[in-house]
Scaffold this active site. Structure first.
Site, short mmCIF file in Angstrom:
data_model
loop_
_atom_site.label_atom_id
_atom_site.label_comp_id
_atom_site.label_asym_id
_atom_site.label_seq_id
_atom_site.Cartn_x
_atom_site.Cartn_y
_atom_site.Cartn_z
N GLU A 235 0.80 -1.24 0.00
CA GLU A 235 0.00 0.00 0.00
C GLU A 235 0.83 1.29 0.00
O GLU A 235 0.57 2.19 0.79
CB GLU A 235 -0.95 0.00 1.21
CG GLU A 235 -1.89 -1.20 1.22
CD GLU A 235 -2.87 -1.18 2.39
OE1 GLU A 235 -2.72 -0.37 3.31
OE2 GLU A 235 -3.81 -2.01 2.37
N ASN B 24 2.15 -5.21 -3.16
CA ASN B 24 0.73 -5.50 -2.91
C ASN B 24 -0.02 -4.20 -2.64
O ASN B 24 0.47 -3.34 -1.90
CB ASN B 24 0.64 -6.41 -1.67
CG ASN B 24 -0.71 -7.04 -1.45
OD1 ASN B 24 -1.23 -7.70 -2.34
ND2 ASN B 24 -1.28 -6.85 -0.27
N HIS C 26 -10.49 -5.99 -2.47
CA HIS C 26 -11.57 -5.79 -1.47
C HIS C 26 -12.69 -5.05 -2.19
O HIS C 26 -12.58 -3.86 -2.48
CB HIS C 26 -11.06 -4.95 -0.29
CG HIS C 26 -10.00 -5.64 0.51
ND1 HIS C 26 -10.25 -6.75 1.27
CD2 HIS C 26 -8.69 -5.36 0.68
CE1 HIS C 26 -9.14 -7.13 1.88
NE2 HIS C 26 -8.18 -6.31 1.53
N GLU D 156 -6.27 -10.65 -1.32
CA GLU D 156 -7.08 -10.41 -0.11
C GLU D 156 -8.56 -10.33 -0.47
O GLU D 156 -9.30 -9.49 0.06
CB GLU D 156 -6.64 -9.11 0.59
CG GLU D 156 -5.15 -9.09 0.93
CD GLU D 156 -4.73 -7.85 1.72
OE1 GLU D 156 -5.60 -7.12 2.23
OE2 GLU D 156 -3.51 -7.63 1.83
N ASP E 244 -12.30 -10.19 -0.91
CA ASP E 244 -13.60 -10.29 -0.25
C ASP E 244 -14.56 -9.38 -1.02
O ASP E 244 -14.15 -8.40 -1.63
CB ASP E 244 -13.58 -9.99 1.26
CG ASP E 244 -12.91 -8.69 1.66
OD1 ASP E 244 -12.85 -7.76 0.84
OD2 ASP E 244 -12.46 -8.61 2.81
C1 XIL Z 1 -6.44 -6.13 8.30
C2 XIL Z 1 -6.76 -7.29 9.22
O1 XIL Z 1 -7.66 -8.15 8.56
C3 XIL Z 1 -7.38 -6.78 10.51
O2 XIL Z 1 -7.52 -7.83 11.45
C4 XIL Z 1 -6.52 -5.67 11.11
O3 XIL Z 1 -7.18 -5.11 12.22
C5 XIL Z 1 -6.23 -4.59 10.10
O4 XIL Z 1 -5.64 -5.17 8.95
N1 XIL Z 1 -5.11 -4.56 3.64
C6 XIL Z 1 -4.10 -5.37 4.12
C7 XIL Z 1 -4.34 -6.22 5.31
O5 XIL Z 1 -3.05 -5.47 3.49
O6 XIL Z 1 -3.18 -6.39 6.09
C8 XIL Z 1 -5.46 -5.67 6.16
O7 XIL Z 1 -5.72 -6.62 7.19
C9 XIL Z 1 -6.69 -5.41 5.32
C10 XIL Z 1 -6.39 -4.37 4.25
#
Ligand code: XIL
Length: 301
Positions: A127, A169, A205, A234, A236
């Site tokens: 990020e 990422n 996401h 990641e 969802d």
């Molecule tokens: C999130 C986790 O799922 C949570 O448990 C934590 O509180 C915050 O981080 N992008 C990412 C992940 O790269 O590391 C994040 O994970 C979600 C967004």
């Protein structure tokens, strides 16, 4: 195949999930994990605040539990994340300049060395780009140490664990837009100059305000065309029923249509495991039952 992992493997891909160490004592959770997934990403346990809570004092207890579980069950591991503006320990948040740069380099070296030979892919940097139309780097304490901090992190990780695939990422880079264009330009430059990078992760996401982009596959393909692997890291998707199932199928098909899209990971197992405050974004309901989204994903593999 009859599971996500076996079906993905038939296509030469993996299917993974984020895992939380404190859920490895939940038999429903572990049952689904062991049956359906062959890649794990520690959800929080390898982050800077977890692994180096005090400067120079490393704690791998929770991350090692996940690594041990993965190894005992034949799963590969995506390390997440070596250098990131978020979830830094307080001591690092308070550093700047050469002190922070040195601390970051030491952190990457120590953690990547601890896990050398055990990690399939590392999210070396997470990020680092700003949202919106600027195409700029995200302002952060790491960015303020100098624009070269990202390549320094990658070179440091390569030295520490030459066998791991090294990935960049990010989120909101899933379609073609100013942010993904900026990442694309950085990756192109890294490839041209020999900065060690092997893969780009697309967090993916999605929700109603940020749905699966229509040019998702094209965006994955243009990065793959730079000569590296891409992964969905990641995933969802908020929603339910047929609409959610169709979106999951579309993501799966997009990855399979890109030969260098090597795998898909979802960000949690059951809806109740999700980091999202509300909604039902995952493949299993709170009781561990398969949702329509699961069936659509399996059918698309
Ligand atoms: C999130 C986790 O799922 C949570 O448990 C934590 O509180 C915050 O981080 N992008 C990412 C992940 O790269 O590391 C994040 O994970 C979600 C967004």
């Amino acid at each position: 195949g009859t599971t996500l992992a076996t079906s993905a493997a038939e296509k030469g891909r993996y299917f993974g999930t984020a895992v939380a160490a404190n859920k490895l004592s939940d038999s429903t959770y572990v049952g689904i994990l062991n049956r359906e997934f062959n890649m794990v990403t520690p959800e929080n346990e390898m982050k800077w605040d977890a692994t180096e809570p005090s400067q120079g004092q490393f704690n791998y207890t929770s991350a090692d539990r996940i690594v041990s579980h993965a190894q005992a069950n034949g799963m590969r591991i995506r390390g997440h994340a070596l250098a990131w503006h978020s979830q830094q320990p307080g001591w690092a948040q308070n550093l700047s300049g050469s002190a922070l740069r040195s601390a970051m380099v030491n952190h990457v070296t120590q953690v990547a060395t601890h896990y050398r030979g055990k990690i399939h892919s590392w999210d070396v940097v997470n990020e680092a780009f700003a949202d919106g139309g600027s195409g700029a780097r995200r302002d952060s304490n790491l960015q303020r140490t100098g624009n070269d901090w990202i390549e320094v992190a990658f070179r440091t990780a390569r030295t520490a664990d030459p066998g791991a695939k090294l990935c960049y990422n990010d989120y909101n880079t899933d379609g073609q837009n100013a942010k993904s264009n900026a990442v694309y330009a950085m990756v192109s430059d890294f490839k041209a100059r020999g900065v060690p990078i092997d893969c780009v992760g697309f967090q993916s996401h999605f929700n109603s305000a940020s749905p699966v982009p229509s040019d998702y596959q094209a965006n994955l393909q243009r990065f793959a065309n730079l000569g590296l692997d891409v992964q969905i890291t990641e995933l969802d998707i908020e929603g339910s029923g047929t609409a959610q199932a169709t979106s999951y199928a579309n993501v799966t098909k997009a990855c399979l249509a890109v030969s260098r899209c090597t795998g898909i990971s979802v960000w949690g197992i059951r809806d109740t495991d999700s980091w999202r405050a509300s909604g039902t974004p995952l493949l299993f309901d709170g009781n561990g039952n398969k949702k329509a989204a699961y069936t659509a994903t399996l059918d698309a593999l």
